[in-house]
Design an enzyme around this catalytic site. Structure first.
Site, PDB file in Angstrom:
ATOM      1  N   CYS A   1     -45.759  29.920 124.286  1.00 58.76           N
ATOM      2  CA  CYS A   1     -44.770  29.336 123.271  1.00 58.76           C
ATOM      3  C   CYS A   1     -45.138  27.737 123.278  1.00 58.76           C
ATOM      4  O   CYS A   1     -45.024  27.052 122.565  1.00 58.76           O
ATOM      5  CB  CYS A   1     -43.410  29.590 123.739  1.00 58.76           C
ATOM      6  SG  CYS A   1     -43.128  29.470 125.290  1.00 58.76           S
TER       7      CYS A   1
ATOM      8  N   GLU B   1     -35.307  30.423 123.678  1.00 56.33           N
ATOM      9  CA  GLU B   1     -36.111  29.731 123.848  1.00 56.33           C
ATOM     10  C   GLU B   1     -37.277  30.250 122.817  1.00 56.33           C
ATOM     11  O   GLU B   1     -37.786  31.313 122.909  1.00 56.33           O
ATOM     12  CB  GLU B   1     -36.832  29.855 125.077  1.00 56.33           C
ATOM     13  CG  GLU B   1     -37.393  29.092 125.952  1.00 56.33           C
ATOM     14  CD  GLU B   1     -39.167  29.314 125.609  1.00 56.33           C
ATOM     15  OE1 GLU B   1     -39.689  29.056 124.519  1.00 56.33           O
ATOM     16  OE2 GLU B   1     -39.559  29.829 126.582  1.00 56.33           O
TER      17      GLU B   1
ATOM     18  N   GLY C   1     -34.733  34.283 116.684  1.00 53.80           N
ATOM     19  CA  GLY C   1     -33.777  33.448 117.065  1.00 53.80           C
ATOM     20  C   GLY C   1     -32.751  33.339 116.431  1.00 53.80           C
ATOM     21  O   GLY C   1     -31.610  33.245 116.546  1.00 53.80           O
TER      22      GLY C   1
ATOM     23  N   GLY D   1     -38.509  34.199 122.104  1.00 57.00           N
ATOM     24  CA  GLY D   1     -39.553  34.886 121.219  1.00 57.00           C
ATOM     25  C   GLY D   1     -39.615  34.164 120.005  1.00 57.00           C
ATOM     26  O   GLY D   1     -39.560  32.900 120.047  1.00 57.00           O
ATOM     27  N   SER D   2     -39.715  34.702 118.875  1.00 54.92           N
ATOM     28  CA  SER D   2     -40.025  33.907 117.753  1.00 54.92           C
ATOM     29  C   SER D   2     -38.770  33.109 117.039  1.00 54.92           C
ATOM     30  O   SER D   2     -37.302  33.558 117.303  1.00 54.92           O
ATOM     31  CB  SER D   2     -40.571  34.850 116.484  1.00 54.92           C
ATOM     32  OG  SER D   2     -39.505  35.909 116.139  1.00 54.92           O
ATOM     33  N   THR D   3     -39.143  32.083 116.382  1.00 53.14           N
ATOM     34  CA  THR D   3     -38.034  31.339 115.904  1.00 53.14           C
ATOM     35  C   THR D   3     -37.186  32.392 114.760  1.00 53.14           C
ATOM     36  O   THR D   3     -36.036  32.098 114.640  1.00 53.14           O
ATOM     37  CB  THR D   3     -38.739  30.068 115.288  1.00 53.14           C
ATOM     38  OG1 THR D   3     -39.101  29.291 116.422  1.00 53.14           O
ATOM     39  CG2 THR D   3     -37.507  29.184 114.470  1.00 53.14           C
TER      40      THR D   3
HETATM   41  P1  NAI Z   1     -40.366  38.665 118.213  1.00 53.45           P
HETATM   42  O1  NAI Z   1     -39.468  37.479 118.260  1.00 53.45           O
HETATM   43  O2  NAI Z   1     -40.271  39.697 117.312  1.00 53.45           O
HETATM   44  O3  NAI Z   1     -40.298  39.438 119.635  1.00 53.45           O
HETATM   45  C1  NAI Z   1     -39.587  38.927 120.869  1.00 53.45           C
HETATM   46  C2  NAI Z   1     -38.758  39.950 121.313  1.00 53.45           C
HETATM   47  O4  NAI Z   1     -37.342  40.209 120.376  1.00 53.45           O
HETATM   48  C3  NAI Z   1     -39.062  41.181 121.664  1.00 53.45           C
HETATM   49  O5  NAI Z   1     -38.505  41.978 122.792  1.00 53.45           O
HETATM   50  C4  NAI Z   1     -38.526  42.173 120.296  1.00 53.45           C
HETATM   51  O6  NAI Z   1     -38.325  43.532 120.568  1.00 53.45           O
HETATM   52  C5  NAI Z   1     -37.317  41.481 120.169  1.00 53.45           C
HETATM   53  N1  NAI Z   1     -36.642  41.415 118.819  1.00 53.45           N
HETATM   54  C6  NAI Z   1     -37.130  41.634 117.776  1.00 53.45           C
HETATM   55  N2  NAI Z   1     -36.577  41.745 116.486  1.00 53.45           N
HETATM   56  C7  NAI Z   1     -35.110  41.581 117.224  1.00 53.45           C
HETATM   57  C8  NAI Z   1     -33.820  41.431 116.474  1.00 53.45           C
HETATM   58  N3  NAI Z   1     -33.762  41.469 115.237  1.00 53.45           N
HETATM   59  N4  NAI Z   1     -32.775  41.353 117.409  1.00 53.45           N
HETATM   60  C9  NAI Z   1     -33.096  41.278 118.868  1.00 53.45           C
HETATM   61  N5  NAI Z   1     -34.402  41.326 119.334  1.00 53.45           N
HETATM   62  C10 NAI Z   1     -35.394  41.395 118.608  1.00 53.45           C
HETATM   63  O7  NAI Z   1     -41.770  38.457 118.336  1.00 53.45           O
HETATM   64  P2  NAI Z   1     -42.931  39.014 117.666  1.00 53.45           P
HETATM   65  O8  NAI Z   1     -42.936  39.693 116.516  1.00 53.45           O
HETATM   66  O9  NAI Z   1     -43.508  39.900 118.792  1.00 53.45           O
HETATM   67  O10 NAI Z   1     -44.185  37.915 117.540  1.00 53.45           O
HETATM   68  C11 NAI Z   1     -44.071  37.127 116.429  1.00 53.45           C
HETATM   69  C12 NAI Z   1     -44.307  35.778 116.619  1.00 53.45           C
HETATM   70  O11 NAI Z   1     -43.474  35.234 117.356  1.00 53.45           O
HETATM   71  C13 NAI Z   1     -45.775  35.386 117.521  1.00 53.45           C
HETATM   72  O12 NAI Z   1     -46.921  35.332 116.833  1.00 53.45           O
HETATM   73  C14 NAI Z   1     -45.322  34.025 117.940  1.00 53.45           C
HETATM   74  O13 NAI Z   1     -45.554  33.211 117.092  1.00 53.45           O
HETATM   75  C15 NAI Z   1     -43.732  34.228 118.104  1.00 53.45           C
HETATM   76  N6  NAI Z   1     -43.711  34.403 119.663  1.00 53.45           N
HETATM   77  C16 NAI Z   1     -43.014  33.504 120.447  1.00 53.45           C
HETATM   78  C17 NAI Z   1     -42.760  33.626 121.812  1.00 53.45           C
HETATM   79  C18 NAI Z   1     -42.161  32.776 122.621  1.00 53.45           C
HETATM   80  O14 NAI Z   1     -42.589  32.568 123.779  1.00 53.45           O
HETATM   81  N7  NAI Z   1     -41.775  31.619 122.253  1.00 53.45           N
HETATM   82  C19 NAI Z   1     -43.052  34.767 122.264  1.00 53.45           C
HETATM   83  C20 NAI Z   1     -43.366  36.052 121.309  1.00 53.45           C
HETATM   84  C21 NAI Z   1     -43.568  35.701 120.379  1.00 53.45           C
END
Ligand code: NAI
Ligand code: MG
Length: 792
Positions: free
Chosen positions: A299, A265, A248, A243-245
């Site tokens: 990503c 990742e 992470g 997910g997002s940095t």
């Molecule tokens: P996010 O990082 O918030 O979401 C990814 C996952 O993490 C989701 O399942 C979410 O419910 C979960 N999550 C959110 N906050 C959490 C926490 N505090 N503890 C544990 N899990 C948590 O990403 P989001 O807000 O959907 O997208 C924002 C930006 O992140 C995107 O615009 C993109 O730039 C980046 N992103 C990168 C990805 C990648 O494949 N590297 C995938 C998704 C988003």
């Protein structure tokens, strides 16, 4: 539908929607809401939230918001199931995973349609890329299940894995997480993204069908709060996150000091480099796959186009023409190239960044502004003449937006490519094989595609450098994330504060101002002895409290100087492995020549018997020899991925490593940690045992006489946890190994979140006589996968 004559003239595709009949029936059956999948069964729907089809803006389902209680239940089920699952023979586990692969394959059509409806991605992509790769991943790992004992000897499953995945490749990310975890004997609690939970729930139904034992896979839906509860749960042994940095980083901090294994990742801003001699038509198709695949919500999207000045105009012209041919619209239509953005908040995020770009005066090109009149759509966009400092060149947009910059020389191309805090992927286009491989080697990224882009396969590792995270998914590299060493755990190390003022009879202040030539061991920085910045030394005492010498009291300034010296020595990493081996042999020889002196020093410091001290010195000499031998043998692999590709997995050094040594076995531990690190080409800042530093400070003269280049090993003595703090915070440090107490380990892990450096910590006693081998080399390197095509 037009008249045939008209169609022949325009050559437009007619609408060709994929049928949603079966998916519609399934969603109708679950109209009252989905529960979680815990212990082999679905729970009653709880607090429900809406799930949307972003192409239509319509609600398609309601799923449960997982609470801490739900996470508790799921972790308990996984915990209970784990020993039995791990105790199955590899063959039995293999059959279960194989069955999952078969059932996914049988339901390819259903899963593709469901994925497209939930995520908005074109059916062509979910049908031809996502779901086939999901099946491939399970097949590949079915094989690993029966090979793991023989292929990864001395390891065991981690236990219960908490896995959190994003919405851009919902089922594929599930497969990347679940397949290796199962193969390695773990059980799972997975949380899909809140925008796209449906294929994970369909997969849960497949687990029931195939007879996977209850509790082995558990799926809890919900948002970030549910994810955070999973991360915080004490019953989880490992967290794998994509997910997002930003999130992470939060997870890195939340897991610090808990002993949970972690792989991340994260985001990227990957360069797509086109040299003047590239095949421009292929490069244009590459761009389409790099940034308009999945609407740019990838990503590893090639989102920064770096093009040689001489080729820029021609490439831009071809790109603009190609953009006019991209079909945007209904994702269920088989001729659609660009579908919907996953959710309104993501669309708004893209728009916000683009407004910032507009404020900077950037020029946008869009071939086609006519978008469907409802749903979340954003047109493919090309932004040229982008300054590397622009927000659009730095921030991950995660949308169909390509930003382009020109370069003049290959060196400039590499510099621009590496001018980012991320390091996930890169794509290099040139017909010159020498240039392609040279650039691939110099780019700091976990995956490099030559004359290709967005290639994935279960047999190759995928994952990032720098702030794109650490750990790999796929292949052998990914598997080791789901195993740990099968050895008894040592006793916790207790904190041992420096005995700064303990020398009897000399008054309380044994922190003495260092006054010139005396018995004070200096620091060793950049190949030279250095006085500590503080000007202070501390007394090194034997177990009876007698002073045996003085050591410099290093501070953050000394660490910074040492990091700078290490960074300057980076050509060590480019030296041939043979050369590094020769230097390490020389170190071993010179240590052997002075064995008596080191033995006496150890005895005097630690009170060890002459025999025990001699044994430690001998073991240290042997260890240095072992890593000299390994220097040119811990090599990479060629992965069996796709036809017409050689996928090279290269072990590359981290760069600058901080190494904090324990008080146990002060010479042997120092050698055991520093030698593998430098054998692999890292430059290190080593902090020796605080209580017994003198055998390490004596070591500088061994380094001096062994042709170790200045800056490759730097030694700073002082309070371990004080110096560890600076190392863990330092953005110029790429990895930290810490052996010490639990507070120190927690501190290193928490502070490493800044630049997301890799850490390897231990707060338990170690049998240093045995602490040797490939695991140390694996931890001293990161894998870069380079995909090289062949054939015309
Ligand atoms: P996010 O990082 O918030 O979401 C990814 C996952 O993490 C989701 O399942 C979410 O419910 C979960 N999550 C959110 N906050 C959490 C926490 N505090 N503890 C544990 N899990 C948590 O990403 P989001 O807000 O959907 O997208 C924002 C930006 O992140 C995107 O615009 C993109 O730039 C980046 N992103 C990168 C990805 C990648 O494949 N590297 C995938 C998704 C988003
Ligand atoms: Mg959705």
């Amino acid at each position: 539908m037009g008249v045939i004559k008209d169609i022949l003239r325009t050559m437009d595709y007619g609408p060709s929607p994929e049928s949603t009949e079966h998916v519609g029936v399934w969603l109708e059956e679950h109209k009252s809401g989905f529960g979680h999948f815990i212990n082999g069964a679905f729970t009653k729907p709880g607090d429900l939230f809406d799930v949307f089809n972003p192409a239509r803006g319509e609600r398609i389902a309601r799923v449960s918001q997982g609470s801490a209680k739900d996470i508790d239940a799921a972790v308990a089920a996984a915990r209970k199931a784990q020993p039995k699952w791990a105790a199955l023979s590899g063959f039995e586990r293999s059959k279960h995973i194989y069955a999952l692969a078969r059932h996914v394959q049988k339901r390819e059509r259903f899963l593709s349609v469901l994925e497209t409806i939930d995520n908005g991605k074109p059916i062509r992509e979910s049908r031809d890329i996502d779901i086939p790769l999901v099946a491939r991943h399970f097949y590949h790992h079915a094989g690993w299940a029966s090979l793991i004992e023989s292929e990864l000897p001395g390891t065991k499953p981690v236990g219960v894995c908490g896995q959190i995945i994003p919405w851009n490749f919902p089922l594929l990310m599930l497969a990347w997480k679940i397949a290796p975890a199962l193969a390695a004997g773990n059980t799972i609690v997975l949380k899909p993204a809140e925008f796209t939970p449906l294929t994970a729930l369909a997969f849960a139904a497949i687990c029931v069908e195939t007879g996977l034992p209850p509790g082995v896979v558990n799926i809890v839906t919900g948002d970030g709060a549910t994810g955070a509860a999973l991360v915080a749960h004490a019953g989880v042994d490992k967290i794998a996150f994509t997910g997002s940095t930003e999130v992470g980083r939060a997870i890195r901090k939340a897991t610090a000091g808990t002993g949970k294994k972690l792989s991340l990742e994260l985001g990227g801003k990957s360069p797509f480099i086109v040299f003047e001699d590239a095949d421009l038509d292929s490069a244009v198709e590459g761009v389409v796959d790099a940034i308009w695949f999945n609407q740019g919500q990838v990503c590893c999207a090639g989102s920064r186009l770096l093009v040689a000045e001489g080729a820029a105009d021609a490439l831009y012209a071809k790109l603009r023409a190609r953009m006019a041919n991209l079909t945007i619209g209904d994702p269920l239509d088989k001729s659609t190239d660009v579908g919907a953005i996953v959710a309104p908040v993501q669309l708004e995020r893209i728009r916000r960044l683009m407004r910032q770009g507009e404020e900077e005066g950037l020029e946008f090109f869009r071939a086609n502004d006519s978008l469907p009149d409802r749903g979340c759509f954003y047109p493919p966009t090309l932004v040229t003449g982008v300054d590397p400092a622009s927000v659009l060149a730095r921030e991950e947009i995660f949308g169909p937006v390509l930003v382009a910059t020109t370069f003049r020389t290959p060196d400039e191309a590499v510099a621009l490519a590496n001018n980012t805090r991320y390091g996930l992927a890169a794509s290099v286009w040139t017909e010159n094989v020498n240039r392609a491989l040279e650039v691939a080697a110099r780019i700091k990224a976990g995956v490099v595609w030559i004359n290709s882009t967005n290639m994935f396969d279960a047999a190759a590792g995928f994952g990032g450098y720098r702030e794109s995270g650490f750990g790999r998914e796929g292949g052998r590299e990914g598997l080791s994330e789901y195993r740990i060493a099968d050895e008894p755990k040592g006793k916790p190390n207790s904190s041992r504060p420096l005995r700064l003022n303990a020398s009897p009879g000399v008054g309380p202040a044994r922190n003495v101002v260092d006054e010139g030539p005396d018995r004070t061991a200096k620091l060793y920085v950049g190949g030279k002895q250095a006085r500590p910045d503080s000007g202070y030394s501390y007394a090194v005492l034997d177990p009876a409290g007698r002073e045996v010498g003085l050591a410099g009291l290093g501070n953050r300034k000394d660490i910074r100087n040492a990091v700078e010296a290490a960074a300057k020595a980076s050509s060590w990493g480019a030296a041939t492995a043979h050369n590094r081996a020769q230097v390490l042999y020389y170190v071993a020889e010179n240590l052997a020549a002075r064995a008596d002196e080191f033995t006496r020093r150890l005895s005097a410091m630690t009170g060890a018997s002459a025999r025990a001290a001699k044994a430690e010195v001998d073991a240290s000499i042997r260890r240095a020899f072992v890593y000299a031998g390994y220097a040119d043998k811990f090599d990479g692999a060629v992965h069996a991925t796709r036809s017409r590709f050689v996928t090279l997995a290269m072990n590359e050094p981290w760069g600058v490593m901080g190494i904090l040594c324990p008080d146990e076995a002060p010479l042997l531990a120092f050698v055991s940690l520093v030698m593998p690190a430098i054998a692999m080409g890292n430059c290190v800042v080593a902090v020796p045992s605080a209580s017994y530093p003198l055998s390490a400070t004596d070591f500088y003269s061994v380094l001096d006489t062994s042709d170790v280049p200045a800056g490759v090993v730097n030694i700073v003595t002082g309070e371990a946890n004080v110096l560890a703090k600076t190392l863990a915070e330092h953005d110029g440090v790429d990895a930290v190994w810490y052996v010490g107490d639990i507070e120190g380990a927690a501190q290193v892990e928490a502070l490493s979140a800044g630049n997301l450096k890799a850490t390897w910590t231990s707060a338990a006693t170690t049998d240093w006589a045995k602490a040797e081998g490939r695991e140390f080399l694996r931890r001293a390197t990161q894998v870069k996968n380079i995909w090289t095509p062949y054939g015309e």
